[in-house]
Design a protein around this motif. Structure first.
Motif, mmCIF file in Angstrom:
data_model
loop_
_atom_site.group_PDB
_atom_site.id
_atom_site.type_symbol
_atom_site.label_atom_id
_atom_site.label_comp_id
_atom_site.label_asym_id
_atom_site.label_seq_id
_atom_site.Cartn_x
_atom_site.Cartn_y
_atom_site.Cartn_z
ATOM 1 N N ARG A 1 21.156 59.419 144.741
ATOM 2 C CA ARG A 1 19.719 59.522 144.978
ATOM 3 C C ARG A 1 19.154 60.798 144.357
ATOM 4 O O ARG A 1 18.134 60.754 143.643
ATOM 5 N N GLN B 1 9.541 58.440 152.947
ATOM 6 C CA GLN B 1 10.472 59.046 153.890
ATOM 7 C C GLN B 1 9.801 59.457 155.193
ATOM 8 O O GLN B 1 10.495 59.765 156.165
ATOM 9 N N ARG C 1 21.765 55.041 148.432
ATOM 10 C CA ARG C 1 22.537 55.958 149.259
ATOM 11 C C ARG C 1 23.372 56.902 148.398
ATOM 12 O O ARG C 1 23.662 58.019 148.777
ATOM 13 N N ASN D 1 14.484 55.443 147.044
ATOM 14 C CA ASN D 1 14.540 55.543 148.503
ATOM 15 C C ASN D 1 15.581 54.614 149.109
ATOM 16 O O ASN D 1 16.134 54.898 150.183
ATOM 17 N N ARG D 2 15.881 53.509 148.449
ATOM 18 C CA ARG D 2 16.860 52.556 148.968
ATOM 19 C C ARG D 2 18.296 52.959 148.671
ATOM 20 O O ARG D 2 19.225 52.448 149.306
#
Length: 320
Positions: A123, A206, A120, A117-118
């Motif tokens: 992913r 999310q 960029r 989730n962190r």
């Protein structure tokens, strides 16, 4: 004298139309619903609910070499299974297995979800990589773990790595003392299922509003442990409860990896393997096997309900 026109003449009420018989009209939506769900519901009834009811009925009868008995024995089959040391030992073994695999899988899947989730970049790639083992067969994974990674010979991957540090070969699956087989089984199960629960945590992460983290930063909360403890974990409460309940049920139903890794041993057998040998062994005691299945089901339900109550399953978000 006022004249009377045709508009002033009162008209008689029209005669009521004759009642027409109602005709059955087919609802296309209902027809489509039963067309698509009918085969599934029929299969669920025939292959799930009927066998469950039949197994419950068999558990109260003497059923050796037959599934249509006529001798009622009451709770004798349950007493026989509870006095069977191998079966009760397997229940205790799997309670230990659940105590190991549930928190480890929860922590690993949550850590992977936080990591993905962190990111960029990459992913989608890493999400697919971590989820891919879920599609692998448990039998195939067990054989890889047994014959390639944790093989007891010096050519096994783990023994090769340990040999670099001067450590002698370890018989991972041949000796219950020390119980190195737990390392083999737990790592195999972690590799197989952590990716699936990572997807559940990732979807929940999310859905957390970013405004909560902005408000926490204004109040002085740091972006690390404080935000995770006071915002992320409370927001993941419902997902964590569902994940733990699913892990508990899956732990007590484990069969493939135990059967393939420990097939030639008498220790470390799961309850399903014991029931397999009871019902399909030399005696083919379907009554005792059915009673054991009922006992295992009640144990799973009891542990699940206790865990759900401890985790607050079914309570509102504002409930204490």
């Amino acid at each position: 004298m006022p004249t009377t026109t045709a508009h002033d003449v009162p008209r008689s009420a029209p005669a009521p139309a004759a009642a027409r018989p109602r005709r059955f009209r087919r609802n296309p939506s209902a027809l489509a619903f039963w067309l698509f769900t009918g085969p599934f519901l029929l299969g669920l009834l025939v292959f799930v609910y009927v066998p469950i009811g039949w197994s419950l009925w068999l558990s109260f009868f003497e059923a050796r070499f037959t599934v249509t008995p006529d001798t009622f024995v009451g709770f004798d089959n349950y007493r026989q299974m509870l006095e069977n040391g191998d079966f009760t030992g397997s229940l205790l073994t799997f309670t230990v297995f659940a105590a190991l695999i549930v928190p480890l899988t929860w922590a690993l899947s949550l850590a992977l979800a936080l990591l993905v989730n962190r990111l960029r970049l990459l992913r989608a790639f890493l999400r697919s990589v971590f989820f891919l083992p879920t599609a692998c067969s448990y039998v195939a994974a067990s054989l890889i773990w047994k014959m390639s990674i944790f093989s007891g010979v010096r050519f096994g991957l783990m023994n090769t790595v340990l040999g670099w540090f001067g450590i002698e070969n370890t018989a991972w699956l041949a000796d219950p003392d020390p119980p190195w087989y737990w390392l083999v089984i737990v790592t195999a199960r972690l590799w197989l299922q952590a990716g699936f629960y990572m997807i559940l945590f990732l979807a929940a992460l999310q859905n957390i509003p970013p405004e909560l983290y902005e408000a926490a930063a204004i109040d002085g909360a740091g972006p690390g442990w404080q935000s995770f403890r006071h915002i992320t974990l409370p927001q993941l409460r419902a997902t964590s409860t569902a994940v733990i309940l699913l892990l508990l049920v899956a732990a007590y139903q484990a069969f493939d990896e135990f059967f393939n890794l420990l097939s030639k041993t008498t220790w470390g057998r799961p309850p399903l393997v014991e029931l397999y040998y009871t019902a399909l062994g030399q005696e083919q005691d379907y009554g005792a096997g059915s009673a054991g299945a009922v006992i295992l089901t009640l144990l799973i339900c009891g542990v699940t309900l206790l865990q759900g109550r401890f985790m607050g399953f079914g309570r509102g978000e504002d409930a204490g």
